[in-house]
Design a protein around this motif. Sequence first.
Motif, PDB file in Angstrom:
ATOM      1  N   VAL A 148     125.803  59.027  63.062  1.00  0.00           N
ATOM      2  CA  VAL A 148     125.025  59.145  61.833  1.00  0.00           C
ATOM      3  C   VAL A 148     125.921  59.669  60.721  1.00  0.00           C
ATOM      4  O   VAL A 148     126.880  60.412  60.958  1.00  0.00           O
ATOM      5  N   ASP A 149     125.604  59.260  59.508  1.00  0.00           N
ATOM      6  CA  ASP A 149     126.286  59.720  58.298  1.00  0.00           C
ATOM      7  C   ASP A 149     125.204  60.181  57.337  1.00  0.00           C
ATOM      8  O   ASP A 149     124.405  59.368  56.855  1.00  0.00           O
ATOM      9  N   ILE A 150     125.140  61.481  57.093  1.00  0.00           N
ATOM     10  CA  ILE A 150     124.084  62.063  56.258  1.00  0.00           C
ATOM     11  C   ILE A 150     124.650  62.277  54.868  1.00  0.00           C
ATOM     12  O   ILE A 150     125.415  63.224  54.630  1.00  0.00           O
TER      13      ILE A 150
ATOM     14  N   LYS B 244     121.532  58.851  50.837  1.00  0.00           N
ATOM     15  CA  LYS B 244     120.989  58.054  51.938  1.00  0.00           C
ATOM     16  C   LYS B 244     121.544  58.543  53.256  1.00  0.00           C
ATOM     17  O   LYS B 244     122.554  59.261  53.300  1.00  0.00           O
ATOM     18  N   SER B 245     120.882  58.154  54.330  1.00  0.00           N
ATOM     19  CA  SER B 245     121.357  58.428  55.682  1.00  0.00           C
ATOM     20  C   SER B 245     121.572  57.111  56.397  1.00  0.00           C
ATOM     21  O   SER B 245     120.819  56.153  56.208  1.00  0.00           O
TER      22      SER B 245
ATOM     23  N   CYS C 193     122.659  55.225  60.264  1.00  0.00           N
ATOM     24  CA  CYS C 193     122.729  55.382  61.715  1.00  0.00           C
ATOM     25  C   CYS C 193     123.187  54.071  62.343  1.00  0.00           C
ATOM     26  O   CYS C 193     122.695  52.997  61.979  1.00  0.00           O
TER      27      CYS C 193
ATOM     28  N   ALA D 290     117.554  58.866  50.440  1.00  0.00           N
ATOM     29  CA  ALA D 290     117.138  60.276  50.459  1.00  0.00           C
ATOM     30  C   ALA D 290     116.796  60.702  49.050  1.00  0.00           C
ATOM     31  O   ALA D 290     117.687  60.865  48.206  1.00  0.00           O
TER      32      ALA D 290
ATOM     33  N   ALA E 132     116.521  65.249  53.381  1.00  0.00           N
ATOM     34  CA  ALA E 132     117.548  64.787  54.317  1.00  0.00           C
ATOM     35  C   ALA E 132     116.938  64.524  55.691  1.00  0.00           C
ATOM     36  O   ALA E 132     117.294  63.547  56.358  1.00  0.00           O
TER      37      ALA E 132
ATOM     38  N   SER F 139     114.928  61.261  55.519  1.00  0.00           N
ATOM     39  CA  SER F 139     115.831  60.120  55.423  1.00  0.00           C
ATOM     40  C   SER F 139     116.517  59.842  56.752  1.00  0.00           C
ATOM     41  O   SER F 139     116.585  58.695  57.205  1.00  0.00           O
ATOM     42  N   LEU F 140     117.016  60.898  57.400  1.00  0.00           N
ATOM     43  CA  LEU F 140     117.705  60.729  58.672  1.00  0.00           C
ATOM     44  C   LEU F 140     116.763  60.236  59.751  1.00  0.00           C
ATOM     45  O   LEU F 140     117.103  59.343  60.542  1.00  0.00           O
TER      46      LEU F 140
ATOM     47  N   CYS G 172     130.464  55.891  58.974  1.00  0.00           N
ATOM     48  CA  CYS G 172     129.581  55.786  60.137  1.00  0.00           C
ATOM     49  C   CYS G 172     130.161  54.831  61.172  1.00  0.00           C
ATOM     50  O   CYS G 172     130.098  55.086  62.383  1.00  0.00           O
TER      51      CYS G 172
END
Length: 441
Positions: free
Chosen positions: A35-37, A41-42, A44, A69, A81, A84-85, A397
């Motif tokens: 994952v990239d937070i 945006k997030s 996966c 997000a 966050a 969004s995640l 990601c």
Amino acid sequence: MIRTGTILKAEPTDMRARRTKSPRTGKESDIVAAVDIGASKSLCLIAWLADGPDGAKAPEIIGVGMHGANAPRATGRLSAAEASLRAAIEAAERMAGERVRSATVAMGGRRVICRRIGVDLEVEGGRVTQEDMGDCLSEGAAAAAGEGSLAIHALPIGYSVDGEDAGRDPRGLAGATLTAEVLGVGVREAHADNVEALLERCNLGLEDIVAAPYAAGEAVLLEDEKDLGVVLIDIGEGSTGYAVYEAGALVDVGGAPLGGGHITRDIAQIFGAPVREAERLKTLHGAALIGPGDEHRLVEMRLLAGAEESARITRAELSAVITPRLEEILELVLERLPSSARARHGLRRAVLTGGGSLLVGAREAGERILGMKTRLGRPTSLAGAPDAATAPQFSACAGAVQLAARARAQGREARRDLRAPARVASGGVLAGVGAWLRDNF
């Protein structure tokens, strides 16, 4: 560069170690997630470890998720966050048809701490062995992070034997002293704790943390570029990360507190437009250069006064706002690169990636400000990935899932307990870390 004392052999050294879980069995052990937070945006990615033509495990993307997000004042950034995640993970799981239990997280460059470490080892037997190299890296890992920080990477830069350069693989060379130069990368424990807490709220465990610029470099850069020397610049929404490679090794990683979101806010403030409208203008009509006829090409935008209030600006006026901020981002990254002549003047190539690199004219701005040949980078070599997952904003990601797959394929279960690393006894865990380093380096 930090230098540790000479060691006879790798004896247990106190470090902020982590506990590892027992290896999973069954089908679940062949699934990795990353994952990239980000600030806006997030992302996966879920991958299946398939058997490659050479018998090695290779990641094949089976699930992709992305969700914006929005952080209204009433809910706050943490809640935004989390929402969004959670949405990104659920979308990736639906596409994959699998439930993931843990994930590797790409940590932004501005959150990481980087230092060079020198380790001297007296070679027993007169010839360098794989075990000697592993002992050097183990000692480097122990010093990779300072007080209040957690080590996430200890990467070899180069070796020398009795003062003579031995490259990156000194095995078999005769000598009395092996010297290793190691790049230690850490992250503050508070950031790691926050990431772990956020994942737990989304019913996920934290498998590993990787530096986002390093991960992006693994996904975007060519091996020849790493060998010749290159700086990768990952322009995100809230910050910009960078990774510097020389002679095939990562030699510096970090970040700057400016990103594409600052360009959006400049547009909103100068022209009096809502932030969402400013983002639309930047995405559809924005450019970091002024083209022929842009002084006469009009763009309509909605004003803050209300949906019925609108105005027109030229594309040249829009570019005049975007260009200075993008140049400032690149200049700030350039200032933070290593100041040594070898690192600064030896670089002749740059690669831009991340969502901010999609601006028209970003490459030209890079060449002008950085003084290097510049190209735009997208993640490559991801089997099964749809076109959307090969966009520049997926670089970190995509690299994180590759690093997670590599660690899993090497037989390392990288789930770590980051909540109380200092309370773990050094003997057993450090011995395990040292064994893994000896096995894999």
